[in-house]
Design a protein around this motif. Structure first.
Motif: not given
Lengths: 927, 109
Positions: A598-601, A604-605, A608, A611, A639, A642-643, A645-646, B1-2, B4, B8, B41, B44, B49-52
């Protein structure tokens, strides 16, 4: 019908205390009535069984594991059922006179009836798993009966030893049965019988046989497990007469007969079973002679006779099986009467020591005469039942000569005769030592005949001994044929039950046994002296107890080596172990998969970074507790982002609400706890912990990365596809919670309830000193309930309730549901407590908080049971659509009620925890 | 993202483990809470990971996330709160009964 039969003793046991205490019925009367009813039920069913039919009643119980409620009445079960119930009636009658008023409470008869029910269930079981249940039940109830004299240490030890051995045997039997069930593919006896040679030809056959023999051998006191039986003699004599002559010790024998068609016929069976029987036969007969306790003599002779029966089963010949079954009947009859006679002697003289009891014939001639007949039957004197089966036994040992596979065949007749010699000698000792041989010495009581009705059971049994011994074809042949047919599962060979077979070899063996026995007894002083000088005195009891003591000692030392009463040390060792095991498991595994990334945005950074910083700060600043709590709160909030967002809106809502209540909770606790943690750990220790922590973090991070980059492989497509059609909701998470995995959720709210109860229990009576000033020395604010907060909270409450109702109702289709709505309500109510204090809030929220939790769990359970009422499995949900004015069409699912239970449980738990902790302040203030 | 998310989870675990090994009840409670977050987390994330998106069918969403870990974690969060509360009260009870808030009695530091 068979179910009813098995239930009769249990129902009797259930009703007995009530009938005895309220209606003043004698407990023995109720007990014998139950047994009598059972006997009548058996006899009404018996006629077709005598003709070789098998009655089977079956109901499904847990079909998934092959467990059904299934009963079987064939010849073998019929024989045992009659023994259990018939002798049961006599034993109850006898116990009524034997037990002192203090002992003869309902408790005794309740245990006896429970045992009777367990035995009946065992012998009538068609399903093997069900049979195991009853098998264990016989062990447990016999434990209660042996240890009936609770204050007697010997009784307690004897009971424990018996439970240990028979329970251990039960475990082995369990293994054997499960293996058989796996091989056959069914746990029904009929299927097992139909499986032919498949078990015997299986690779696991030796394992099955050994496990099976451990199970049967422990129960039936076979060498080398025989030693519990003499110690079980600490039980009241009626128990010994019942359990240790007719019933429980025959349960192992019953198993041998039950599984004879399946397991017997191999060379292994021959050597193992007949070897075990032979050793038991000789050892028991030998040791019986040297007992000074009347019951001890009978106990060892029982062991010996059980060995004889086992030996007969081991021979594997059809005639041998008939003899074995015949001896089961005979032994039950004469041994029960002998135990009863021994009990009478004990009762009337006050002792069972054969070195003191002599010459009783003058004082109690009638009892003496009956006991002598029974003892003669035990010795195998002609015209009594014991003679017939013993003659058959001798004949079968001789017949072995024609079996080519039996290399040791010459041994058997000699051993049998030798055992016969000892049997005659100890029977003779029972007769001569007790009833003749001079005058009694220092008896506590002057002996006289017992009450009339106490002797009636003995009379009946002795009459049976004579009747079977003189008229075997009329009295016992039909039952014997039915039982033997069930054991052999084939047409019976022709056999003769005549009293006189002419001058053949068995007869000469009998003669030799008689002569040898008399000679042995005549020379007993010499024999006893030799026995006393034997160097080896092995005691199985002492060996077992030593082994147990050693195991305890070992566990104790291991415990001490690992345990220095330091939680930190445990935690450290535990975490280290997990780390090492995890590292070993991960070693060489690919650390990244081929799944899509998944691309980083930038959002999120940033989250992160916050957190991570929050988590680190919690650890680094943990000594300034307030800061640490705030940092923990930060971690929780991010957190939840984060939930969100994902793609997990439900989780985000739950997390943010839980974060609120957690912070309130921890702040409440901080009121009592010191604000700062003192600086105590040494630098070395902190470095060590830091290294472990870093290693754990790295390990988990690597593991997470490996998992996250694997291509997904999930069972969730089922839930996504079925959520709407099967569960009636579009919010798949909620449908899983209240429908697909509703049982899990039920467990979880129960756990919540348990935690709430535990917290309530710990808070009860707890008074803590409240600091007068805060950690900076400032007095607490005098404005306890700020007006602004009071006003705002009052305004907020209805809104919070409205929001939670909204979240609750839409939960099945949109993010929301019982958990989230419950937390919202909880937070709203807690705000009232904070604003106005529990004193002012309590009258306005008068409900019992534990009651709310309980109501929640009960509603959830009732919803589940509701589906039973409609004929569906537990917690099946259904739904329909309802149209209400203003709201419009919405769907009403039974899962909604389940979710209501969840809601109430969550609200109740949150309130109970926080209001309870808050209430602590009030209590402390008023002190 | 993975990467990151993995880092965390690792950071939270490391902080939690360090806190678990402290001498007083309060940091241990914080550590357990933190460990709870990390585990939640992690669980979960086992649904990837799944966006939007959201686990809602018939809402016109493509690429639905895995709902099962979400359902598991939802109850885990609530139960985690119950456990934290239990520990807090246990610590208070220990404070009342033993007069201190140390994890172990009289062990070396």
């Amino acid at each position: 019908m068979l179910l009813l039969l098995v239930c009769v003793p249990f129902v009797g046991a259930l009703l007995l205390p009530f009938l005895a205490s309220r209606l003043r019925l004698p407990p023995a009367g109720v007990a014998s009535l139950s047994a009598f009813l059972g006997l009548i039920l058996v006899l009404t069913q018996a006629t077709p069984v005598y003709d070789g039919e098998v009655l089977i009643n079956r109901w499904d119980w847990m079909p998934a594991i092959g467990l059904s409620l299934a009963f079987r009445l064939d010849g073998l079960s019929l024989l045992f059922a009659q023994l259990i119930l018939g002798i049961g009636i006599l034993v109850v009658l006898y116990a009524h006179y034997y037990l002192s008023a203090e002992q003869a409470q309902s408790r005794f008869y309740v245990f006896l009836l429970l045992f009777m029910g367990a035995m009946l269930g065992l012998v009538l079981s068609e399903n093997l798993l069900q049979m195991l249940l009853f098998w264990e039940l016989t062990s447990l109830t016999s434990f209660l009966l042996i240890g009936f004299k609770r204050r007697d240490p010997a009784a307690r030890q004897g009971a424990r030893l018996a439970l240990l051995l028979t329970g251990g045997g039960g475990l082995a039997l369990f293994g054997a049965v499960v293996l058989m069930g796996q091989i056959v593919g069914s746990y029904e006896l009929t299927a097992v019988f139909d499986s032919g040679q498949s078990i015997e030809n299986h690779d696991l056959y030796p394992v099955i046989l050994v496990l099976f023999l451990i199970g049967a051998g422990t129960k039936s006191a076979q060498f080398p497990f025989h030693f519990w039986l003499p110690h079980a003699m600490a039980a009241p004599t009626p128990v010994s007469a019942y359990l240790h002559s007719a019933t429980m010790v025959k349960a192992g024998i019953f198993l041998l007969g039950r599984f004879f068609p399946v397991l017997a016929g191999s060379e292994l069976w021959f050597y193992a079973v007949s070897g075990m029987g032979l050793a038991t036969l000789l050892l028991g007969a030998y040791l019986a002679l040297f007992q000074h306790d009347l019951k001890g003599l009978l106990a060892y002779s029982t062991i010996s006779h059980l060995g004889l029966i086992t030996l007969l089963f081991g021979l594997g010949t059809p005639l041998g099986e008939i003899a074995a079954i015949f001896h089961i009947i005979n032994h039950a009859v004469f041994k029960a009467s002998l135990f009863m006679a021994a009990g009478i002697i004990d009762h009337e003289t006050g002792t069972r020591d054969m070195r003191r009891i002599h010459g009783l014939f003058k004082h109690m001639p009638y009892t003496g005469a009956l006991a002598m007949v029974a003892a003669a039957a035990m010795a195998g004197v002609p015209l009594l039942n014991g003679f017939l089966s013993k003659e058959m036994f001798f004949g079968e040992t001789l017949a072995l000569r024609w079996l080519s596979e039996a290399e040791w065949h010459w041994l058997f007749p000699w051993a049998a005769t030798l055992a016969g010699v000892f049997a005659v000698a100890y029977s003779l000792r029972f007769i001569h030592d007790v009833f003749f041989n001079g005058e009694p010495r220092e008896l506590p009581k002057t002996p006289h005949e017992p009450p009339r009705w106490m002797i009636v059971p003995v009379e009946i049994l002795v009459v049976l001994c004579v009747a079977v011994g003189t008229l075997p074809s009329i009295t016992v042949r039909p039952l014997l044929e039915a039982a033997a047919g069930a054991v052999l599962q084939m047409p019976l060979p022709d056999f003769s039950l005549a009293i006189w077979h002419g001058f053949n070899q068995p007869f000469f063996m009998s003669l030799a046994a008689m002569g040898g026995g008399v000679a042995l007894y005549a020379g007993r002083h010499w024999v006893f002296a030799v026995h006393d000088r034997l160097p080896v005195k092995l005691s199985g009891k002492r060996l077992t107890e030593g082994l147990i003591a050693y195991l305890f000692d070992f566990a104790h030392r291991l415990d001490h080596a690992l345990d220095n009463r330091s939680l930190r040390r445990y935690s450290f060792l535990l975490l280290l172990t997990v780390l090492v095991l995890g590292a070993l498991g991960l070693w060489g595994a690919p650390l990244a998969g081929s799944g899509a990334r998944t691309p980083l945005d930038s959002g999120a950074l940033l989250g992160g970074l916050l957190l991570g910083a929050g988590a680190l700060a919690t650890a680094v600043k943990h000594r300034s507790r307030l800061i640490a709590v705030l940092m923990l709160g930060l971690v929780g909030l991010i957190t939840s982002l984060l939930f969100a967002h994902f793609s997990a809106p439900d989780l985000a809502l739950t997390q943010v609400l839980v974060e609120i209540v957690t912070v309130i909770l921890v702040l409440l606790a901080m009121y009592y706890l010191p604000e700062a943690t003192p600086h105590e750990s040494s630098l070395a220790r902190r470095v060590r912990d830091g290294v472990l922590a870093a290693a754990a973090g790295i390990g988990i991070a690597v593991l997470s990365y490996a998992m996250l980059t694997l291509p997904p492989d999930s069972i969730s497509s089922f839930y996504l596809a079925e959520s709407k059609p099967a569960g009636g909701g579009t919010n798949v998470v909620n449908v899983i919670l209240v429908d697909f995995r509703g049982f899990d959720t039920l467990g979880e709210i129960t756990v919540l309830g348990i935690a709430a109860v535990g917290i309530m229990a710990m808070l009860r009576g707890l008074v803590l000193a409240v600091p007068e000033r805060d950690w900076l020395g400032r007095p607490w604010s005098s404005d306890r309930h700020p007006l602004v907060l009071v006003t705002v909270s009052k305004l907020l409450l209805p809104i919070a309730l409205l929001v939670s109702a909204f979240l609750f109702l839409r939960g099945h289709n949109e993010p929301g549901g019982g958990f989230i709505a419950g937390l919202v309500t909880g937070v709203g109510l807690i705000l009232q407590y904070i604003a106005e204090g529990s004193e002012a809030t309590r009258p306005r929220l008068p409900w019992d908080k534990l009651g709310i939790v309980g109501a929640g769990v009960i509603i959830a359970v009732l919803t589940g049971i509701g589906s039973w009422a409609l004929g569906y499995p537990f917690l099946t949900s259904t739904y329909t659509y309802v149209t209400l004015p203003l709201i419009g069409k919405f769907e009403l699912a039974s899962a909604l009620f389940f979710d209501l239970g969840v809601y109430l449980a969550v609200v109740g738990t949150v309130l109970m925890i926080l209001a309870g902790l808050g209430g602590l302040t009030r209590r402390a203030d008023s002190v | 993202m993975e990467a990151l998310v993995s880092i965390l989870i690792g950071v939270m675990t490391a902080s939690a483990v360090y806190l678990l090994l402290r001498t007083h009840t309060f940091p241990v409670i914080l550590g357990l809470s933190l460990l709870g977050y990390a585990v939640n987390v992690f669980l979960f994330a086992s649904g990837r990971l799944q966006l939007d998106s959201a686990p809602l069918v018939e809402h016109g969403l493509k690429q639905l996330p895995d709902p099962l870990p979400q359902a598991l974690v939802l109850t885990a969060i609530v139960i985690g709160f119950g456990m934290t509360a239990f520990l807090v009260v246990l610590a208070l009870r220990a404070l009342g009964a033993l007069g201190g808030d140390r994890v172990d009695e009289g062990e070396e530091s």
